[in-house]
Structure formats: structure tokens, C-alpha cells
Design a protein around this motif. Structure first.
Motif, PDB file in Angstrom:
ATOM      1  N   PRO A 195     -23.861  -8.234  -0.256  1.00 13.71           N
ATOM      2  CA  PRO A 195     -22.568  -7.995   0.391  1.00 13.71           C
ATOM      3  C   PRO A 195     -21.535  -8.990  -0.139  1.00 13.71           C
ATOM      4  O   PRO A 195     -21.841 -10.172  -0.331  1.00 13.71           O
ATOM      5  CB  PRO A 195     -22.851  -8.265   1.876  1.00 13.71           C
ATOM      6  CG  PRO A 195     -24.330  -8.368   1.995  1.00 13.71           C
ATOM      7  CD  PRO A 195     -24.839  -8.802   0.668  1.00 13.71           C
ATOM      8  N   VAL A 196     -20.326  -8.517  -0.361  1.00 17.75           N
ATOM      9  CA  VAL A 196     -19.286  -9.389  -0.908  1.00 17.75           C
ATOM     10  C   VAL A 196     -17.985  -9.155  -0.142  1.00 17.75           C
ATOM     11  O   VAL A 196     -17.556  -8.012   0.013  1.00 17.75           O
ATOM     12  CB  VAL A 196     -19.050  -9.117  -2.412  1.00 17.75           C
ATOM     13  CG1 VAL A 196     -18.136 -10.189  -2.994  1.00 17.75           C
ATOM     14  CG2 VAL A 196     -20.363  -9.076  -3.175  1.00 17.75           C
ATOM     15  N   TYR A 197     -17.381 -10.247   0.305  1.00 14.62           N
ATOM     16  CA  TYR A 197     -16.106 -10.135   1.030  1.00 14.62           C
ATOM     17  C   TYR A 197     -15.175 -11.268   0.605  1.00 14.62           C
ATOM     18  O   TYR A 197     -15.508 -12.449   0.746  1.00 14.62           O
ATOM     19  CB  TYR A 197     -16.339 -10.192   2.537  1.00 14.62           C
ATOM     20  CG  TYR A 197     -15.059 -10.148   3.339  1.00 14.62           C
ATOM     21  CD1 TYR A 197     -14.258  -9.000   3.356  1.00 14.62           C
ATOM     22  CD2 TYR A 197     -14.630 -11.252   4.076  1.00 14.62           C
ATOM     23  CE1 TYR A 197     -13.082  -8.956   4.086  1.00 14.62           C
ATOM     24  CE2 TYR A 197     -13.462 -11.212   4.811  1.00 14.62           C
ATOM     25  CZ  TYR A 197     -12.688 -10.061   4.809  1.00 14.62           C
ATOM     26  OH  TYR A 197     -11.514 -10.013   5.521  1.00 14.62           O
ATOM     27  N   ASN A 198     -14.032 -10.895   0.035  1.00 20.35           N
ATOM     28  CA  ASN A 198     -13.005 -11.857  -0.370  1.00 20.35           C
ATOM     29  C   ASN A 198     -13.612 -13.038  -1.134  1.00 20.35           C
ATOM     30  O   ASN A 198     -13.412 -14.215  -0.779  1.00 20.35           O
ATOM     31  CB  ASN A 198     -12.232 -12.363   0.845  1.00 20.35           C
ATOM     32  CG  ASN A 198     -11.273 -11.323   1.396  1.00 20.35           C
ATOM     33  OD1 ASN A 198     -11.028 -10.281   0.778  1.00 20.35           O
ATOM     34  ND2 ASN A 198     -10.704 -11.588   2.562  1.00 20.35           N
ATOM     35  N   ALA A 199     -14.336 -12.729  -2.198  1.00 22.18           N
ATOM     36  CA  ALA A 199     -15.073 -13.753  -2.947  1.00 22.18           C
ATOM     37  C   ALA A 199     -14.468 -14.021  -4.321  1.00 22.18           C
ATOM     38  O   ALA A 199     -15.135 -14.552  -5.204  1.00 22.18           O
ATOM     39  CB  ALA A 199     -16.526 -13.326  -3.101  1.00 22.18           C
ATOM     40  N   GLU A 200     -13.227 -13.666  -4.501  1.00 27.80           N
ATOM     41  CA  GLU A 200     -12.578 -13.771  -5.815  1.00 27.80           C
ATOM     42  C   GLU A 200     -12.664 -15.181  -6.400  1.00 27.80           C
ATOM     43  O   GLU A 200     -12.868 -15.342  -7.612  1.00 27.80           O
ATOM     44  CB  GLU A 200     -11.104 -13.368  -5.677  1.00 27.80           C
ATOM     45  CG  GLU A 200     -10.295 -13.479  -6.960  1.00 27.80           C
ATOM     46  CD  GLU A 200      -8.827 -13.151  -6.716  1.00 27.80           C
ATOM     47  OE1 GLU A 200      -8.218 -12.500  -7.573  1.00 27.80           O
ATOM     48  OE2 GLU A 200      -8.295 -13.548  -5.654  1.00 27.80           O
ATOM     49  N   LYS A 201     -12.555 -16.208  -5.569  1.00 28.87           N
ATOM     50  CA  LYS A 201     -12.481 -17.582  -6.067  1.00 28.87           C
ATOM     51  C   LYS A 201     -13.756 -18.034  -6.767  1.00 28.87           C
ATOM     52  O   LYS A 201     -13.707 -18.863  -7.672  1.00 28.87           O
ATOM     53  CB  LYS A 201     -12.145 -18.534  -4.917  1.00 28.87           C
ATOM     54  CG  LYS A 201     -10.731 -18.357  -4.367  1.00 28.87           C
ATOM     55  CD  LYS A 201     -10.456 -19.373  -3.255  1.00 28.87           C
ATOM     56  CE  LYS A 201      -9.044 -19.216  -2.714  1.00 28.87           C
ATOM     57  NZ  LYS A 201      -8.759 -20.190  -1.621  1.00 28.87           N
ATOM     58  N   TYR A 202     -14.904 -17.524  -6.333  1.00 26.39           N
ATOM     59  CA  TYR A 202     -16.165 -18.019  -6.896  1.00 26.39           C
ATOM     60  C   TYR A 202     -17.050 -16.936  -7.500  1.00 26.39           C
ATOM     61  O   TYR A 202     -18.001 -17.233  -8.221  1.00 26.39           O
ATOM     62  CB  TYR A 202     -16.975 -18.767  -5.827  1.00 26.39           C
ATOM     63  CG  TYR A 202     -17.373 -17.915  -4.639  1.00 26.39           C
ATOM     64  CD1 TYR A 202     -18.498 -17.097  -4.685  1.00 26.39           C
ATOM     65  CD2 TYR A 202     -16.629 -17.923  -3.470  1.00 26.39           C
ATOM     66  CE1 TYR A 202     -18.872 -16.305  -3.601  1.00 26.39           C
ATOM     67  CE2 TYR A 202     -16.991 -17.143  -2.375  1.00 26.39           C
ATOM     68  CZ  TYR A 202     -18.105 -16.336  -2.444  1.00 26.39           C
ATOM     69  OH  TYR A 202     -18.460 -15.562  -1.383  1.00 26.39           O
ATOM     70  N   LEU A 203     -16.755 -15.662  -7.223  1.00 24.83           N
ATOM     71  CA  LEU A 203     -17.685 -14.593  -7.573  1.00 24.83           C
ATOM     72  C   LEU A 203     -17.943 -14.499  -9.067  1.00 24.83           C
ATOM     73  O   LEU A 203     -19.097 -14.423  -9.506  1.00 24.83           O
ATOM     74  CB  LEU A 203     -17.163 -13.256  -7.042  1.00 24.83           C
ATOM     75  CG  LEU A 203     -18.052 -12.035  -7.325  1.00 24.83           C
ATOM     76  CD1 LEU A 203     -19.427 -12.222  -6.692  1.00 24.83           C
ATOM     77  CD2 LEU A 203     -17.388 -10.773  -6.793  1.00 24.83           C
ATOM     78  N   ARG A 204     -16.881 -14.506  -9.876  1.00 24.62           N
ATOM     79  CA  ARG A 204     -17.067 -14.322 -11.319  1.00 24.62           C
ATOM     80  C   ARG A 204     -17.986 -15.390 -11.898  1.00 24.62           C
ATOM     81  O   ARG A 204     -18.866 -15.111 -12.719  1.00 24.62           O
ATOM     82  CB  ARG A 204     -15.707 -14.344 -12.018  1.00 24.62           C
ATOM     83  CG  ARG A 204     -15.755 -13.817 -13.452  1.00 24.62           C
ATOM     84  CD  ARG A 204     -14.395 -13.939 -14.131  1.00 24.62           C
ATOM     85  NE  ARG A 204     -13.365 -13.215 -13.421  1.00 24.62           N
ATOM     86  CZ  ARG A 204     -13.111 -11.923 -13.583  1.00 24.62           C
ATOM     87  NH1 ARG A 204     -13.859 -11.216 -14.425  1.00 24.62           N
ATOM     88  NH2 ARG A 204     -12.134 -11.342 -12.920  1.00 24.62           N
ATOM     89  N   ASN A 205     -17.789 -16.623 -11.472  1.00 21.71           N
ATOM     90  CA  ASN A 205     -18.614 -17.723 -11.990  1.00 21.71           C
ATOM     91  C   ASN A 205     -20.035 -17.697 -11.441  1.00 21.71           C
ATOM     92  O   ASN A 205     -20.954 -18.206 -12.090  1.00 21.71           O
ATOM     93  CB  ASN A 205     -17.968 -19.072 -11.655  1.00 21.71           C
ATOM     94  CG  ASN A 205     -16.681 -19.309 -12.419  1.00 21.71           C
ATOM     95  OD1 ASN A 205     -16.502 -18.783 -13.518  1.00 21.71           O
ATOM     96  ND2 ASN A 205     -15.774 -20.079 -11.838  1.00 21.71           N
ATOM     97  N   ASN A 206     -20.220 -17.121 -10.250  1.00 22.55           N
ATOM     98  CA  ASN A 206     -21.541 -17.181  -9.623  1.00 22.55           C
ATOM     99  C   ASN A 206     -22.432 -15.992  -9.956  1.00 22.55           C
ATOM    100  O   ASN A 206     -23.626 -16.026  -9.693  1.00 22.55           O
ATOM    101  CB  ASN A 206     -21.400 -17.281  -8.094  1.00 22.55           C
ATOM    102  CG  ASN A 206     -22.685 -17.785  -7.441  1.00 22.55           C
ATOM    103  OD1 ASN A 206     -23.159 -18.870  -7.783  1.00 22.55           O
ATOM    104  ND2 ASN A 206     -23.249 -17.016  -6.540  1.00 22.55           N
TER     105      ASN A 206
END
Length: 331
Positions: free
Chosen positions: A11-22
């Protein structure tokens, strides 16, 4: 995806700040994996990141749904899963490099649940939790609920588990969307109550980044009345599961209730404690004859004596100050 062994629901919610790197910590390019990313109504660039990632990785797919919380997103993911086993991953966590090679050794024994260890990265100094290190062992009925209470790693998390998909579907086990706290715990209780066999492995395969800095968590930690009312509702959910599964509320269950609520009960006023214990019939559950464990007997005695409660509060406060002082010296 006819040969999928593991369906990994994220599940992903408002994760723009870290998602790409993680994503590199979550994703492994293996043909027997199915990644299911659920965009839970994000209002930032999360959907675009997932669309781009899944377009470049054939074993990944994403779905966008109306924001309904982590339980709703996970339930949606369960319906899309095709693997032999289902796993749940938080978008800011990850897996050890040997995770799926290790788990492949066990899945063809058709365990209903496989529980593994986890490495905990404590990102906050306020509260810390230890690595999860289960024993290497397995259980079948009727010992499974004993294992639930006695073995490490069984609860309250679901991310250090594999669940046989047919078992989950046949038992119709889903997350309770009406709960805003403890949805993992109730899912885990329901799964263990229905399981025929459970396997534990010692390997630390999940990497959990533990942080208490969010405003919602801070509010939860600083609101003892609100917290205990939520915990009491979870106890009632568990009690209901015991009823529908025709399970005896044995001493291990009573001791779990005591341990689960103890630190909440000693932090509130005598008036509130008496009111809540009466409202939720805790006096009936927490009878001395139901408590066998020595440490639990001590906790039970403390709860029954207001002076002991005050002394215990003082002990906790002094212990906390000492730990902070030691931490400062180390720094």
C-alpha cells in the motif's frame, strides 16, 4: 503469471518524497514474484512514480483506489494476488537480499503461515523495539494458539509473514477497515485461529524502519485515554474471534489481555480505570485464578492497589530519566 510463488502487496499513500529511492529496497527482479502496488488515493506524485516503475518492470503492477486506509488497500491487493503465498510490505521498508531465496525452501510444504525475522532500524529515540528473532520451529493444531502467545514474531505485525493464499481466501480473512489502529493484530489473531500449521524461521528477512515522529503517532502516544479506548476495542475484537471460533479463553489469553492493557491502565486515573474495567468487563477477564505467569501475577496485584500503581509510576519515571541520562553520556 502462472508460476508466481509470492505476491507482495505494497500500500502506498503520499510517498513521493521517499518512494522512488526506496523501491530498490523492496523490488527484486525475479520471475516468481508479483508486486502489487496499491496507490491509496495519494494527492502527490506517487501515482506517476508507480506508473513509471511498473511500466519498466514486468512483474509489477499498480492500482489506484479511492483513499480508504491501509486495510482497504491491502484487501484490494489480496483480490489481485495470484501467488502461492501473499506477503505485505510497507512502502518505506524493504527486504534483505536473500529473502526470497530463503523463503523458497519452505513454501512447498504448504504451511498456512510462515513467520520470519526482521532487522529493526530505530529512527527515533523516544521508543525503541528490538530485532525480531524467532526460533526455527513449526507448530500444528492444537498448539498453534500456544505458539501465538509464546513464540517471538507472531504479533502485532504482518510484514514478517507469508500467508498461503488459498488459506486466506478459503477462510475469508481480511483486514478490518473500520479499525484505525491494530488492524495487523486482529488479522494475525484471525489467521492463527484458522491455521492448521505454522512455520517459524530465524532469518532476518524484513527490514523495518521504525519511527514515532509522525503527528498521528505522537498524538496516539500522548493521549492515554484515547489510546486505551482503542486498545479496549481491539480486545473486544479478539474476544469476538474467540467466540466465533469456539475457543476457550484460557490463562494465556487472560495474560495477553493483562499485558496488552497494563501500561495503559496504570497511566490513567483511578476513576477512569474503574469505569473502563466495568464497561468492558475486565474484572471478569482478569480474575486472579486465570493468571498463572508470575510476572503477570505481580502486574495483577499492582492493578488492584492504588499505592502500588503510584509506586510503579514513579519507578517508570525514574527508569526513563536514567535511560535518557545514559543515552546522553553515550552521545
Amino acid at each position: 503469471m502462472n508460476n508466481v510463488l509470492f505476491s507482495i502487496i505494497v500500500p502506498v499513500y503520499n510517498a513521493e518524497k521517499y518512494l522512488r529511492n526506496n523501491l530498490d529496497n523492496i523490488y527484486f527482479d525475479k520471475p516468481y514474484l508479483q508486486y502489487i502496488f496499491i496507490n491509496d488515493g495519494s494527492e502527490d506524485g506517487t501515482e506517476e512514480i508507480l506508473a513509471e516503475f511498473c511500466a519498466d518492470h514486468s512483474n509489477s503492477e499498480f492500482y489506484s483506489i479511492t483513499h480508504g486506509g491501509v486495510s482497504s488497500a491491502r484487501n484490494y491487493g489480496i483480490e489481485q494476488a495470484v501467488g502461492k503465498y501473499i506477503m505485505f510490505c510497507d512502502a518505506d521498508d524493504g527486504y534483505a537480499i536473500n529473502t526470497f531465496d530463503c523463503l523458497k525452501e519452505y513454501i512447498f510444504s504448504d504451511y498456512d503461515i510462515i513467520i520470519f525475522g526482521a532487522k529493526i532500524n530505530n529512527l527515533s529515540d523516544r521508543f525503541r523495539i528490538d530485532d525480531i528473532e524467532p526460533r526455527n520451529c513449526c507448530f500444528s493444531k492444537p498448539q498453534i494458539m500456544d505458539a501465538f502467545y509464546g513464540e517471538k514474531g507472531t504479533w502485532p505485525y504482518v510484514w514478517n509473514c507469508c500467508y498461503n493464499r488459498n488459506f486466506i481466501l478459503n477462510r475469508n480473512i481480511r483486514f478490518k477497515c473500520e479499525l484505525d489502529l491494530g488492524e495487523d493484530l486482529i488479522f494475525q489473531f484471525e489467521a492463527f485461529m484458522g491455521a492448521e500449521n505454522v512455520k517459524f524461521i530465524n532469518d532476518k528477512l524484513y527490514i523495518y524502519n521504525y519511527c514515532t515522529a509522525s503527528s498521528s503517532v505522537s498524538h496516539y502516544l500522548n493521549d492515554p485515554i484515547g489510546r486505551i479506548e482503542k486498545h479496549l476495542k481491539l480486545v473486544m475484537e479478539v474476544d469476538y474471534l474467540y467466540s466465533v471460533n469456539n475457543l476457550e479463553r484460557d490463562p494465556k489469553y487472560c495474560e495477553w489481555v493483562l499485558n496488552f492493557l497494563f501500561y495503559d491502565l496504570i497511566l490513567i486515573s483511578t476513576k477512569d480505570r474503574n469505569r473502563l474495567m466495568k464497561q468492558y468487563n475486565l474484572n471478569l477477564t482478569l480474575k486472579n485464578k486465570h493468571i498463572k505467569n508470575f510476572k503477570c501475577k505481580i502486574k495483577f496485584a499492582i492493578l488492584k492497589n492504588s499505592i502500588l500503581i503510584l509506586l510503579y509510576r514513579l519507578y517508570r519515571k525514574l527508569k526513563s530519566k536514567l535511560e535518557c541520562s545514559n543515552a546522553s553520556i553515550l552521545i
